[in-house]
Design an enzyme around this catalytic site. Structure first.
Site, PDB file in Angstrom:
ATOM      1  N   MET A 157       0.847  -1.199   0.000  1.00  0.00           N
ATOM      2  CA  MET A 157       0.000   0.000   0.000  1.00  0.00           C
ATOM      3  C   MET A 157       0.878   1.244   0.000  1.00  0.00           C
ATOM      4  SD  MET A 157      -2.920  -1.078   2.782  1.00  0.00           S
ATOM      5  CE  MET A 157      -1.726  -1.629   3.995  1.00  0.00           C
TER       6      MET A 157
ATOM      7  N   GLY B 123       1.471   4.264   4.590  1.00  0.00           N
ATOM      8  CA  GLY B 123       2.296   3.414   3.750  1.00  0.00           C
ATOM      9  C   GLY B 123       2.707   2.121   4.417  1.00  0.00           C
ATOM     10  N   SER B 124       2.415   0.972   3.831  1.00  0.00           N
ATOM     11  CA  SER B 124       2.628  -0.276   4.532  1.00  0.00           C
ATOM     12  C   SER B 124       2.332  -1.474   3.633  1.00  0.00           C
ATOM     13  CB  SER B 124       1.743  -0.312   5.778  1.00  0.00           C
ATOM     14  OG  SER B 124       0.471   0.254   5.485  1.00  0.00           O
ATOM     15  N   ARG B 125       2.098  -2.653   4.262  1.00  0.00           N
ATOM     16  CA  ARG B 125       1.875  -3.875   3.497  1.00  0.00           C
ATOM     17  C   ARG B 125       1.006  -4.831   4.294  1.00  0.00           C
ATOM     18  NH1 ARG B 125       7.117  -7.284   2.435  1.00  0.00           N
ATOM     19  NH2 ARG B 125       6.226  -9.225   3.194  1.00  0.00           N
TER      20      ARG B 125
END
Length: 249
Positions: A119, A207-209
């Site tokens: 993301m 912001g990440s996953r």
């Protein structure tokens, strides 16, 4: 539109609408907006305009649009908006395997397919449940803030594992992973809660996953590089293994 039943035969009503802003983001937007107003009030537009842009960016980041969730017991739904950055065979995290001391079962040891969804700051960051069921585990692990696109981020970054058990005993585990900019993982659920497929379960700020661990004998129904929509994109269908090929264009 929330709660309306729609189908692939045209039943229901749909129309575009402004997405709501999640409460977690309203306070940040209000602070940035207030600062912008102060600088405009004193005629310092050179600072006020960037702050106004920041306010718009914050509100966009925390947008929470409605989604049309497929109602299919075979479907594993994407928990995140973003790009499929990795599809690989791995062992599930130790925190999701075996019993947890309460007698509740966990994932079975052995390699399974992991789908990683990255993301960016431009994606919706509300995460959703991939199946309906009971939240059996929610395990937070502090860690580093490496680029979430790196494979080792699954083991080294700050993360939160979630395990959901369906009424028929099916278990799906997924992990929210903080990235370079992300600094907080916020859960909306706790162990014991019942969730519906596509229900909002948490968010990761900036912001990440998200990693999803598919059951044995099930392969991805998405391709590397494909964009997913949380609560809508079908990542896999239970028991289905099929090669899918795509062309970037």
């Amino acid at each position: 539109m929330a709660g309306d039943l729609l189908d692939n035969q045209g039943r229901g009503e749909a129309g575009w609408q402004w997405p709501s802003i999640h409460p977690e983001g309203r306070k940040f937007g209000a602070i940035a907006g207030a600062l912008a107003a102060v600088f405009f009030l004193f005629g310092v537009g050179i600072i006020g305009w960037p702050l106004a842009g920041l306010t718009a960016g914050i509100l966009a980041f925390f947008r929470d649009p409605e989604r049309v969730v497929p109602q299919d017991d075979r479907a594993i739904i994407s928990p995140a908006d973003g790009q499929v950055s990795m599809i690989t065979q791995v062992d599930p995290p130790a925190e999701l395997i075996g019993e947890d001391g309460t007698g509740a079962p966990g994932l079975i040891p052995g390699q399974v397919t992991r789908i990683s969804i990255f993301m960016s700051v431009f994606d919706v960051h509300i995460n959703r449940a991939p199946i309906s069921g009971s939240v059996r585990r929610l395990v937070y692990i502090p860690g580093r803030f490496l680029n979430a696109d790196l494979d080792k981020a699954s083991d080294e970054n700050e993360r939160q594992h979630i395990l959901i058990e369906r009424s028929d005993g099916l278990l799906i585990g997924f992990t929210q992973i903080a990235g370079l900019v992300a600094r907080r993982i916020i859960p909306f659920v706790k162990p014991g809660d019942m969730v519906a497929s596509g229900q909002r379960v948490g968010l990761i700020r900036f912001g990440s996953r998200v990693d999803v661990y598919l059951p044995a004998g099930t392969s991805a129904k998405v391709m590397l590089g494909q964009r997913t929509i949380a609560g809508e994109t079908v990542l896999a269908e239970l028991g289905e293994q099929k090669l899918l090929e795509g062309v970037s264009q």
